[in-house]
Design a protein around this motif. Structure first.
Motif, PDB file in Angstrom:
ATOM      1  N   ASN A   1      51.632  59.726  64.826  1.00 48.13           N
ATOM      2  CA  ASN A   1      50.817  60.870  64.421  1.00 48.13           C
ATOM      3  C   ASN A   1      50.400  60.843  62.957  1.00 48.13           C
ATOM      4  O   ASN A   1      49.531  61.625  62.558  1.00 48.13           O
ATOM      5  CB  ASN A   1      51.567  62.179  64.706  1.00 48.13           C
ATOM      6  N   ASN A   2      51.006  59.965  62.146  1.00 45.14           N
ATOM      7  CA  ASN A   2      50.765  60.000  60.695  1.00 45.14           C
ATOM      8  C   ASN A   2      50.523  58.648  60.057  1.00 45.14           C
ATOM      9  O   ASN A   2      50.557  58.538  58.830  1.00 45.14           O
ATOM     10  CB  ASN A   2      51.965  60.675  60.000  1.00 45.14           C
ATOM     11  N   LYS A   3      50.276  57.605  60.844  1.00 40.47           N
ATOM     12  CA  LYS A   3      50.221  56.257  60.266  1.00 40.47           C
ATOM     13  C   LYS A   3      49.072  56.034  59.293  1.00 40.47           C
ATOM     14  O   LYS A   3      49.085  55.063  58.542  1.00 40.47           O
ATOM     15  CB  LYS A   3      50.237  55.193  61.358  1.00 40.47           C
ATOM     16  N   ASP A   4      48.103  56.937  59.252  1.00 44.19           N
ATOM     17  CA  ASP A   4      47.030  56.796  58.264  1.00 44.19           C
ATOM     18  C   ASP A   4      47.509  57.095  56.851  1.00 44.19           C
ATOM     19  O   ASP A   4      46.965  56.566  55.885  1.00 44.19           O
ATOM     20  CB  ASP A   4      45.864  57.727  58.606  1.00 44.19           C
ATOM     21  N   MET A   5      48.549  57.953  56.727  1.00 46.17           N
ATOM     22  CA  MET A   5      49.010  58.330  55.391  1.00 46.17           C
ATOM     23  C   MET A   5      50.448  57.942  55.102  1.00 46.17           C
ATOM     24  O   MET A   5      50.898  58.043  53.973  1.00 46.17           O
ATOM     25  CB  MET A   5      48.859  59.836  55.190  1.00 46.17           C
ATOM     26  N   VAL A   6      51.174  57.478  56.134  1.00 46.73           N
ATOM     27  CA  VAL A   6      52.594  57.163  55.982  1.00 46.73           C
ATOM     28  C   VAL A   6      52.878  55.763  56.502  1.00 46.73           C
ATOM     29  O   VAL A   6      52.340  55.356  57.525  1.00 46.73           O
ATOM     30  CB  VAL A   6      53.466  58.187  56.756  1.00 46.73           C
ATOM     31  N   GLU A   7      53.735  55.055  55.785  1.00 43.72           N
ATOM     32  CA  GLU A   7      54.232  53.762  56.268  1.00 43.72           C
ATOM     33  C   GLU A   7      55.735  53.897  56.466  1.00 43.72           C
ATOM     34  O   GLU A   7      56.427  54.431  55.604  1.00 43.72           O
ATOM     35  CB  GLU A   7      53.945  52.651  55.267  1.00 43.72           C
TER      36      GLU A   7
END
Length: 173
Positions: free
Chosen positions: A89-95
């Motif tokens: 759900n957040n891979k665009d802003m979180v690694e």
């Protein structure tokens, strides 16, 4: 004789209580100093399950979650689905970098764990245990949150759920 034993017990309790208070004061001082100073995460390079090399500094520009774990760790097994859902759900802003303490694990068990939990974020193999030791990951799971500049902003020991991950990442943004 009963009075002497009573005084001895009270004395021991006072000493233990005093020690506990001193430890809490020391721990609070350590926590406060961590928040006052900027601690840039130490860079490292580790191989992934598929043989690629990942370098921590390459995650700059995204919030990075370093998750130290092992396949035999029950709390790690409980948190894996939460990490995966959060990542999807957040891979665009979180690694998320899942650092397996391979020095205390078996590679085939690591692969089985990653497959069973359908992990799509990088699973790194800390084969010597040097990176885990460098980051103080003595209890697992241990998770370290870095801001976009690679600065350590929070550390957490224990399993996490997706709601907690969301809360921490929103506090970093």
């Amino acid at each position: 004789m009963k009075n002497k034993i009573g005084f001895l017990i009270v004395g021991v309790l006072v000493i233990l209580l005093s020690w506990n208070v001193i430890q809490k004061i020391n721990n609070n001082t350590i926590i406060e100093s961590k928040t006052e100073n900027v601690h840039e995460a130490t860079n490292f390079k580790l191989p992934t399950l598929d043989g690629k090399i990942v370098e921590l500094k390459d995650t700059r520009g995204k919030i990075t979650i370093l998750n130290f774990w092992a396949s035999w760790c029950s709390p790690c097994q409980m948190e894996a689905p939460h990490l995966q859902t959060f990542y999807e759900n957040n891979k665009d802003m979180v690694e998320i970098l899942a650092v397996n303490i391979t020095s205390k694990d078996v590679r085939k068990d690591v692969e089985k764990f990653a497959n069973e939990h359908q992990i799509t974020f990088p699973v790194l193999l800390d084969e010597t245990g040097d990176v885990s030791t460098m980051y103080g990951a003595f209890t697992i799971p241990t998770t370290i949150f870095l801001n976009e500049e690679g600065v350590i902003v929070q550390e957490f020991v224990g399993p996490m759920e997706e709601a907690f991950l969301t809360e921490v990442v929103e506090s970093i943004e």
